[in-house]
Write an enzyme that holds these catalytic residues in place. Structure first.
Site, PDB file in Angstrom:
ATOM      1  N   ARG A 166      -5.191  -4.410   4.814  1.00  0.00           N
ATOM      2  CA  ARG A 166      -4.848  -5.672   4.167  1.00  0.00           C
ATOM      3  C   ARG A 166      -3.607  -6.248   4.839  1.00  0.00           C
ATOM      4  O   ARG A 166      -2.561  -5.612   4.873  1.00  0.00           O
ATOM      5  CB  ARG A 166      -4.592  -5.503   2.667  1.00  0.00           C
ATOM      6  CG  ARG A 166      -4.205  -6.834   2.008  1.00  0.00           C
ATOM      7  CD  ARG A 166      -4.352  -6.852   0.506  1.00  0.00           C
ATOM      8  NE  ARG A 166      -3.340  -6.069  -0.191  1.00  0.00           N
ATOM      9  CZ  ARG A 166      -3.144  -6.102  -1.525  1.00  0.00           C
ATOM     10  NH1 ARG A 166      -3.916  -6.877  -2.283  1.00  0.00           N
ATOM     11  NH2 ARG A 166      -2.224  -5.344  -2.086  1.00  0.00           N
ATOM     12  N   ASP A 447       3.312  -2.924  -8.205  1.00  0.00           N
ATOM     13  CA  ASP A 447       3.517  -3.527  -6.901  1.00  0.00           C
ATOM     14  C   ASP A 447       4.016  -4.945  -7.124  1.00  0.00           C
ATOM     15  O   ASP A 447       4.359  -5.331  -8.240  1.00  0.00           O
ATOM     16  CB  ASP A 447       2.257  -3.463  -6.032  1.00  0.00           C
ATOM     17  CG  ASP A 447       1.119  -4.337  -6.548  1.00  0.00           C
ATOM     18  OD1 ASP A 447       1.312  -5.090  -7.515  1.00  0.00           O
ATOM     19  OD2 ASP A 447       0.020  -4.272  -5.956  1.00  0.00           O
TER      20      ASP A 447
END
Length: 538
Positions: A166, A447
């Protein structure tokens, strides 16, 4: 001091790393330079279009399906296809590109590891360069790790999970690499370096260069990525469609353009993913001026809520109609040592994954290897011997309207929820500016997305004069009072030494300034990145 990188005109402003010679080779940087030359300016234009669209929404216009692209939504077409090793993605694990994490994730009982240069990585220069080296070594089956204090060794199993990288979102620069005096888009740096070093080995392994693309807001941004992929494939003499991508639908504007995103990327795309945490944050951010769309406590905003369930079902229906995979979202829980707490965690994960499987998702995410077996058992029950659930079309569903996707969310804003938001955000921001983007806090793997919800929720409550469950009006003054009180709690929970040796002063000041500002800052990682990199840019 900036350094010319040999044949490339790129300036390297970051300090040299042990992996620099291999990762930042002249040939690799040549590709990054070509990508910057062709696509950096258009990236800037797309970011400007985001601002213009947001200004319209701020002035009262609600997001909706685009009338000018109705023909794409209403016509029959399908994506090019899905490679064999991406057909079955029933459980995926995500995490940063740190060496031990890469080994453990690839060894987990999952089908795919999403190696993350984005929300779970604080992109300090050493982490970016080392991360590329870690993935290169993993793909060549040359990765190992020995813990410096325990001496425990980690090695890759013979049949690791499929690797997908990613890259960073379009809004993030890489300040340590400049072209023509300006930073290069972090997305182009991540993509270019990973592709250059690994595409041939991946193909030799029977896999391919696979990517997760985050935070798209429009089909025009998808078109930009399609052009990046097409240029790179042609540049290296590869068959069109060799590069494969999964796009996260994690912004509110993007949910209205899913057909168009699939269409623009039809040669390269294999699926869409419900990035639920960023999507909740985007709901707040996009509708920030709309007082009737204020969200309750973060803990109350679950996938059972009508606006989120509609988002999940529309994604499945759209993807399966086009021959693409419909991936579910993240279970942010982490295993607990206490047996009763662990049973509660596993029950929550089971229920979450069962809802996704029943809806028709082809796969789901976990944040910890210890939850992989629970998620796998649920997905196995519903998917069985088939690779996925693409046979579930949801064609018999009533059409999902813009009104459903924008449905106000019922629930309370509570003092306990506000105080939890403060503690979570401060601890996460402190970790992020210290170089750690993936942090266990109160039983969840936090996160950037979950921290964004925490700070944006309080900002929204302040702006629209929300009252908490105990009747208190949320104001800047109340927030700042609670912030001081919760910093005392954090200090007590973590201990004096950890608190004093950390960067909690900087973190709390950044959090305070973002949350009490008149305008909502787009991403906390933008000012956070300035702090993170202030000592490493020459």
């Amino acid at each position: 001091m900036s350094i010319q990188s040999g044949q490339s005109a790129i300036e390297i402003l970051g300090p040299e790393q042990p992996e620099s010679a291999a990762i930042l080779s002249a040939q690799a940087l040549q590709l990054v330079e070509e990508l910057a030359e062709r696509f950096n300016v258009r990236r800037d234009e797309l970011l400007q279009l985001r601002l213009e669209k947001q200004a319209q929404i701020d002035n009262g216009k609600l997001p909706d399906f685009l009338p000018e692209t109705a023909s794409i939504r209403n016509s029959d077409w399908q994506i090019l296809g899905i490679p064999a090793d991406l057909q079955d993605r029933r459980v995926e694990i995500t995490g940063p590109v740190e060496r031990k994490m890469v080994i453990n994730a690839l060894n987990a009982d999952v089908k795919v590891f999403m190696a993350d240069f984005e929300d779970s990585l604080a992109p300090a220069w050493d982490k970016v360069v080392q991360g590329q080296a870690n993935l290169r070594d993993a793909i060549r089956r040359e990765i190992d790790f020995t813990h410096p204090t325990t001496g425990k060794s980690y090695a890759l199993r013979p049949d690791p999970a499929v690797l997908i990288a990613r890259v960073r979102g379009l809004h993030l620069d890489e300040v340590h690499l400049h072209w023509q005096g300006r930073p290069i888009a972090g997305a182009l740096v991540d993509f270019g370096l990973y592709f250059f070093h690994n595409y041939q080995q991946l193909l030799d392994n029977g896999s391919g260069p696979y990517f997760y693309v985050p935070k798209l807001q429009s089909h025009l941004e998808a078109r930009w990525w399609a052009e990046v992929f097409a240029y790179t494939e042609e540049r290296f003499g590869l068959q069109p469609g060799t590069i494969k991508a999964t796009c996260l639908i994690e912004t509110l504007p993007a949910v209205f353009e899913m057909d168009e995103i699939l269409y623009e990327l039809r040669n390269n795309i294999v699926g869409l993913n419900c990035g639920r945490w960023d999507y909740i944050f985007s709901y707040i951010k996009t509708l920030r001026n709309h007082s009737d769309r204020v969200l309750p406590d973060r803990q109350a905003v679950t996938m059972e809520k009508p606006f989120l369930n509609a988002y999940s079902r529309l994604l499945i229906r759209t993807c399966h109609r086009r021959g693409a995979l419909a991936m579910g979202g993240m279970a942010a829980f982490i295993p607990a040592k206490d047996p009763a707490k662990q049973e509660w965690v596993l029950n929550k994960v089971h229920a979450d994954k069962e809802l996704e499987a029943k809806n028709g998702h082809d796969g789901t995410w976990v944040a910890h290897p210890g939850l992989a077996d629970t998620a796998m058992a649920v997905m196995d029950q519903y998917i069985g011997e088939l690779p996925n659930q693409m046979a579930i079309s949801r064609d018999s569903d009533a059409p999902i309207s813009a009104q459903e996707l924008l449905e106000p969310c019922q629930g309370e804003a509570t003092e306990a929820g506000m105080r939890a938001n403060i503690r979570i955000a401060v601890q996460y921001i402190e970790a992020w500016i210290s170089g750690n983007g993936c942090v266990p806090i109160y039983g969840l793997m936090e996160d950037a997305a979950t921290a964004e919800i925490s700070r944006a929720s309080i900002w929204q409550w302040i702006k629209h004069g929300t009252h908490l469950d105990n009747g208190q009006l949320v104001t800047v003054q109340l927030f700042e009072k609670m912030l001081l009180e919760e910093l005392v709690t954090v200090r007590e929970e973590l201990g004096e030494a950890r608190y004093e040796n950390g960067r909690f002063g900087e973190a709390s000041e950044l959090f305070r300034s973002l949350t009490s500002a008149k305008e909502l800052t787009d991403f906390l990682t933008l000012p956070g990145y300035q702090i993170l990199t202030q000592k490493t840019v020459a």
